[in-house]
Design an enzyme around this catalytic site. Sequence first.
Site, PDB file in Angstrom:
ATOM      1  N   TYR A   1      19.920   6.377   4.691  1.00 38.98           N
ATOM      2  CA  TYR A   1      19.974   5.211   5.564  1.00 38.98           C
ATOM      3  C   TYR A   1      19.309   4.013   4.900  1.00 38.98           C
ATOM      4  CZ  TYR A   1      19.223   2.385   9.789  1.00 38.98           C
ATOM      5  OH  TYR A   1      19.204   1.368  10.724  1.00 38.98           O
TER       6      TYR A   1
ATOM      7  N   SER B   1      17.887  -3.830   8.961  1.00 44.95           N
ATOM      8  CA  SER B   1      16.801  -2.980   9.445  1.00 44.95           C
ATOM      9  C   SER B   1      15.606  -3.186   8.537  1.00 44.95           C
ATOM     10  CB  SER B   1      17.235  -1.507   9.407  1.00 44.95           C
ATOM     11  OG  SER B   1      16.135  -0.637   9.585  1.00 44.95           O
TER      12      SER B   1
END
Length: 258
Positions: free
Chosen positions: A156, A143
């Site tokens: 995250y 990501s």
Amino acid sequence: MTAAAPAAASRIAVVTGASSGIGAATARQLAAAGYRVVLTARRKDRIEALAAEISDAGHQAAAYALDITDRAAVDEFATAFKTIGVLVNNAGGALGADPVATGDPAEWRQMYETNVIGTLNVTQALLPALTASGDGTVVVLSSTAGFATYEGGAGYVAAKHAEHVLAETLRLEIVGTPVRVIEVAPGMVKTEEFALTRFGGDKEKAEKVYQGVAQPLSADDVADTITWAVTRPSHVNIDLLVVRPRAQASNTKVHREL
């Protein structure tokens, strides 16, 4: 440069987290590119339905219910393969958007277990079969969170930074073997479950993530990127590919038409 057809020894592609979103879209596109796809996820009914859909379209697919954080189960799964050509480490996800001061350690632990340890489990278990194919590819779906932080995202972000380092280090360690390591790092992607899961099923909070963004990336956009990278000639390694919608300049700079 044209797409490379998979060689006989490398025709199997394993996709984790294939029950929805990017994983399901990637399975469809790799199947269309000539791979026999093996779909893994915890939700057996979802991957079995997808395998049937892919088979009905004239391609090869099989479903295998698997929790990638269960190392014994992953090792048992790996015994089914002497060779595979592609592993797409897609399973992962985000939980919560709390600041560091009040973040839930259980959510941090779960994100790390899924995004990092899960990727490690499957990669370690299948690396011998990838090597045995003579032309293997490991894909790590990370990501843009793996490269820049943002408020409310530390858990995250930390997990995705670790996943990026896993991919980068693996590439260094196995250079000279017939296995590539590709990392694809998407930015804002609108799927049916990612934001909804992050906010514990709160639809209003989930929709606010994409509010005013005319065209966030779709699961198909990311799957197309993965399939393109995988189908380059085997001597070509796409080390890292960052893909964002045009409206997103960074994790914290997004154009919204309000």
